[in-house]
Design a protein around this motif. Structure first.
Motif, PDB file in Angstrom:
ATOM      1  N   UNK A  60       0.833  -1.198   0.000  1.00 29.59           N
ATOM      2  CA  UNK A  60       0.000   0.000   0.000  1.00 29.59           C
ATOM      3  C   UNK A  60       0.870   1.251   0.000  1.00 29.59           C
ATOM      4  N   UNK A  61       0.676   2.025  -1.042  1.00 27.68           N
ATOM      5  CA  UNK A  61       1.446   3.246  -1.161  1.00 27.68           C
ATOM      6  C   UNK A  61       0.488   4.430  -1.160  1.00 27.68           C
ATOM      7  N   UNK A  62       0.984   5.543  -0.706  1.00 30.49           N
ATOM      8  CA  UNK A  62       0.196   6.757  -0.828  1.00 30.49           C
ATOM      9  C   UNK A  62       0.296   7.246  -2.259  1.00 30.49           C
ATOM     10  N   UNK A  63      -0.621   8.135  -2.620  1.00 33.08           N
ATOM     11  CA  UNK A  63      -0.617   8.726  -3.946  1.00 33.08           C
ATOM     12  C   UNK A  63       0.750   9.371  -4.255  1.00 33.08           C
ATOM     13  N   UNK A  64       1.310  10.035  -3.255  1.00 32.49           N
ATOM     14  CA  UNK A  64       2.595  10.726  -3.447  1.00 32.49           C
ATOM     15  C   UNK A  64       3.722   9.719  -3.694  1.00 32.49           C
ATOM     16  N   UNK A  65       3.679   8.626  -2.923  1.00 28.87           N
ATOM     17  CA  UNK A  65       4.689   7.580  -3.101  1.00 28.87           C
ATOM     18  C   UNK A  65       4.664   7.046  -4.520  1.00 28.87           C
ATOM     19  N   UNK A  66       3.443   6.738  -4.962  1.00 31.38           N
ATOM     20  CA  UNK A  66       3.295   6.144  -6.290  1.00 31.38           C
ATOM     21  C   UNK A  66       3.809   7.091  -7.362  1.00 31.38           C
ATOM     22  N   UNK A  67       3.480   8.380  -7.207  1.00 26.59           N
ATOM     23  CA  UNK A  67       3.921   9.357  -8.202  1.00 26.59           C
ATOM     24  C   UNK A  67       5.443   9.484  -8.188  1.00 26.59           C
ATOM     25  N   UNK A  68       6.005   9.506  -6.969  1.00 26.67           N
ATOM     26  CA  UNK A  68       7.459   9.614  -6.856  1.00 26.67           C
ATOM     27  C   UNK A  68       8.139   8.421  -7.508  1.00 26.67           C
ATOM     28  N   UNK A  69       7.546   7.260  -7.306  1.00 23.68           N
ATOM     29  CA  UNK A  69       8.132   6.056  -7.894  1.00 23.68           C
ATOM     30  C   UNK A  69       8.059   6.102  -9.412  1.00 23.68           C
ATOM     31  N   UNK A  70       6.924   6.571  -9.911  1.00 27.20           N
ATOM     32  CA  UNK A  70       6.764   6.688 -11.359  1.00 27.20           C
ATOM     33  C   UNK A  70       7.785   7.652 -11.947  1.00 27.20           C
ATOM     34  N   UNK A  71       7.956   8.780 -11.251  1.00 23.70           N
ATOM     35  CA  UNK A  71       8.855   9.812 -11.771  1.00 23.70           C
ATOM     36  C   UNK A  71      10.308   9.383 -11.726  1.00 23.70           C
ATOM     37  N   UNK A  72      10.598   8.434 -10.836  1.00 24.04           N
ATOM     38  CA  UNK A  72      11.978   7.969 -10.730  1.00 24.04           C
ATOM     39  C   UNK A  72      12.336   6.983 -11.845  1.00 24.04           C
ATOM     40  N   UNK A  73      11.322   6.470 -12.523  1.00 25.99           N
ATOM     41  CA  UNK A  73      11.606   5.518 -13.598  1.00 25.99           C
ATOM     42  C   UNK A  73      12.237   6.232 -14.791  1.00 25.99           C
TER      43      UNK A  73
END
Length: 713
Positions: A60-73
């Motif tokens: 379970x990730x927060x919305x911010x976590x998910x976005x940060x992970x996406x942006x790091x790709x």
DNA sequence: GAGCACTGC
């Protein structure tokens, strides 16, 4: 990202530091593909994934976590240009390392930019677990509930609905769908992922989607976009096949891996790997784990024994050593050992088959030792036999194995072969479609409406003998009208509908007349699953003793059925399986297959009649369906097959191994050290003459002279 | 009296 043709930017990561074991030398000049750490939480469970409770819970990730992970790709920075390419071309080839983010991000990119107005995006995967975990992840990132906008379809499980716009599915599943609708009209975009793996299903799909795209373009509405995603650097081949399609390269981040080759040719790759293991063990920090690629169960068990013995002698001098075997046939609880964290001051050494090459990922691996070999199956059309032998791996496989050392940090790879040997290896492995029996493939092609399988538009054409052998078998099974005119008969159409080896469908059809469908469907389901016998070499005798109560003097098929019945009587209890040395997971799988087959029988008007308590109808049915797989006893334990007249031996795992009855029918013929038949049932020789007239006629035509008067010696 | 890599419908 760079556009096509300018790509030769592999980082050479063969650094100059690092300690070298005595018999190895640093490699020089060999290029290394980019290895990218996956930035998500995708984990693959080993083996067939039927036990939902064992699946990793979605993180379970927060919305911010998910976005940060996406942006790091790595893909994030180039998404706009990628989108332009996707818009511009009807067919696009995307090269990027596994885990660069392409598989999760590209479907979302396509979806959010409105390319799904006329249909769904299909994303294929070679493995079930990958399809499921990817769908789970993408649903999370898109804030959708799994099974709505984002879903997946694998055998036995359809978590999608009519609203699903991004659908992950196994390549085999999409091929099934294509057999019902060759134009695949419900999809606006089809992404074939992991194309470099060249599974038999993906290889057929290449042509299926190409044809569908062309036909839909001709019809002028609802055009199909094709995306081929691959990790291979050999892109010209793909591009050429897809009418010189554009190629896009996605760069990723990677951890450097130092590669070392043996200084001279190693006569004994096992010994050499063992020496390397303890040289690493002497110097490396305890939490730097080691993955060793070997070829099979027997080799792994022997290696484990040696390694444990040496480790015991060294106890106290260095870190402790925890040796974990890993192969597909290993019971799940023992497989889990290879994935768990070892106790403090303990190094984990995983001894694995190529299951660790693609199917599973192990945390903490910093060292890979690659023996340079793999056990592979090859089909011999002349004899109808499969040969299983150890052979050299391809360069692409060597890089794939090396890459396993750099998933989380910089790593090392020690090869038990010289640089010269490496350079002599084939660049890529021979695709499955060029070395396996093609009976099912040819059947599927015919069901797809292909007129002439011999001139089908394969990316890599299989040897003619393989296609001809398949047609010959289909003809013998009554599935096609003639070899020159391969048109499906009614039997052939039924065979195409069943998700089985056509020989097994033939069994089910034969069971209708003999009134034993109930039993045959169970047996076929059991034959479709991996072995239900637990066979660890250490407790083999005990296992055989415990299972003796199920053994049938009539053979292995009845024995399998006895176990299956007992399993169901025991309410499919897991402990019961443990106590009886049978594999719970594989039995559950058989239960699922049986359910599916029973439904298909109902749909095709085959009543589920039982012959219980009689067993003769079952054995007669096995003969009727497998009349090409009959063997007669000769002497000294040898048998001669009726059809191809080969000398074979009953496999030691068979319940008839000691009995040696005069006439048998078998379901598998394979050559390892010797030529073995496995899954054997005792039959009465006179039954052959009592087979239906057409069958007998066919037999006589095929094997003139061998049916009526085999030479008894 | 001896041993089967890995997937998928």
């Amino acid at each position: 990202m760079t556009d096509s043709s300018s790509q030769n930017n592999n980082d050479s990561t063969n650094g100059s530091h690092g300690k070298r074991p005595a018999q190895s030398s640093g490699s020089s000049g060999a290029s290394f593909p980019k290895i990218v750490k996956f930035n998500g939480n995708i984990q693959r469970t080993p083996g067939r994934d039927l036990d939902a409770t064992k699946r990793p819970a979605p993180a379970h990730y927060s919305r911010e976590d998910l976005l940060a992970q996406k942006q790091a790709l790595p893909i994030y920075a180039v998404r706009q240009r990628l989108l332009e390419e996707l818009r511009k071309h009807q067919t696009l080839i995307i090269i990027g390392e596994t885990g660069s983010g392409k598989t999760t991000q590209i479907p979302q990119l396509i979806f959010t930019h409105g390319m799904t107005e006329n249909g769904t995006i299909a994303v294929t995967q070679p493995r079930r677990v990958a399809a499921i975990t990817l769908a789970t992840r993408v649903a999370q990132e898109m804030g959708a509930q799994l099974g709505t906008t984002v879903g997946y379809t694998v055998r036995f499980e359809d978590v999608s609905n009519f609203k699903t716009k991004v659908k992950f599915l196994t390549d085999g599943m999409l091929l099934r769908e294509a057999m019902l609708d060759p134009l695949l009209k419900r999809y606006s975009v089809i992404i074939l992922d992991e194309a470099h793996e060249r599974t038999i299903h993906t290889d057929v799909l290449f042509s299926v989607v190409k044809t569908a795209q062309k036909k839909r373009a001709e019809q002028g509405n609802n055009r199909l976009k094709i995306v081929i995603m691959s990790a291979t650097m050999d892109v010209d081949h793909f591009s050429l096949y897809f009418n010189k399609a554009s190629v896009v390269y996605l760069e990723g981040r990677q951890f450097p891996i130092q590669v070392f080759h043996a200084k001279q040719i190693q006569e004994d790759y096992l010994f050499s790997s063992l020496v390397t293991l303890f040289q690493i063990h002497k110097d490396a920090p305890a939490d730097h784990h080691i993955l060793i690629f070997l070829t099979g169960q027997e080799e792994i068990e022997a290696f484990a024994k040696s390694a444990r013995t040496i480790a015991k002698d060294l106890q106290g001098k260095y870190a402790n050593l925890k040796v974990c075997p890993l192969f597909a046939n290993l019971p799940q609880n023992q497989q889990m050992e290879a994935f768990s964290s070892p106790p403090p001051n303990t190094r984990k050494v995983v001894l694995s088959t190529n299951i660790a090459e693609t199917s599973v990922t192990i945390d903490g691996i910093r060292y890979v030792i690659d023996c340079g070999r793999v056990k592979a199956r090859t089909h011999m059309p002349a004899t109808g036999m499969d040969v299983l032998r150890i052979q050299k791996i391809a360069q692409a496989q060597a890089w794939q194995r090396a890459g396993r050392a750099g998933r989380q940090a910089a790593g090392f790879c020690y090869r038990a072969y010289t640089l010269n040997e490496f350079e002599k290896m084939a660049p890529n492995a021979i695709p499955e479609i060029q070395r396996c029996s093609l009976t099912t493939v040819v059947l599927q092609l015919l069901a797809l409406g292909v007129q002439d399988p011999l001139h089908f538009d394969f990316m890599d054409k299989p040897p003619t003998e393989l296609i001809e052998g398949a047609m010959k078998e289909l003809h013998l099974l009554g599935g096609i009208q003639s070899i020159d005119k391969p048109v499906l008969t009614e039997i052939g159409q039924q065979m195409a509908a069943f998700p089985l080896d056509p020989r097994f469908t033939k069994l089910i059809l034969a069971s209708k007349d003999l009134g034993c469908t109930e039993e045959i469907v169970s047996i076929v389901a059991l034959l479709s699953a991996d072995s239900i016998m637990v066979n660890a070499s250490a407790q083999r005798e005990q296992a055989n003793n415990v299972r003796a109560k199920f053994a049938s003097s009539e053979g292995d098929h009845m024995t399998l059925l006895n176990i299956f019945r007992a399993f169901r009587t025991a309410k499919q209890n897991r402990n019961w399986c443990f106590e009886n040395f049978v594999n719970y997971r594989n039995l559950l799988y058989a239960v699922e297959v049986r359910k599916q087959l029973a439904e298909l029988c109902e749909r095709t008007n085959i009543p589920m009649k039982s012959c219980n308590p009689q067993t003769e109808p079952i054995r007669r049915c096995l003969l009727a369906g497998l009349f090409l797989s009959v063997a007669e006893y000769q002497r000294e334990g040898h048998y001669l097959t009726l059809g191809s007249r080969q000398t074979v031996t009953i496999h030691p795992s068979s319940v008839l191994f000691h009995t040696k009855p005069s006439c048998i029918v078998f379901t598998e013929l394979i050559q390892t050290g010797k030529r073995y038949v496995r899954q054997v049932t005792l039959i009465d020789r006179d039954w052959i003459e009592e087979l239906p007239k057409e069958t007998l006629l066919q037999l006589r035509q095929t094997f003139r002279g061998t049916v009526n008067g085999p030479n008894r010696s």
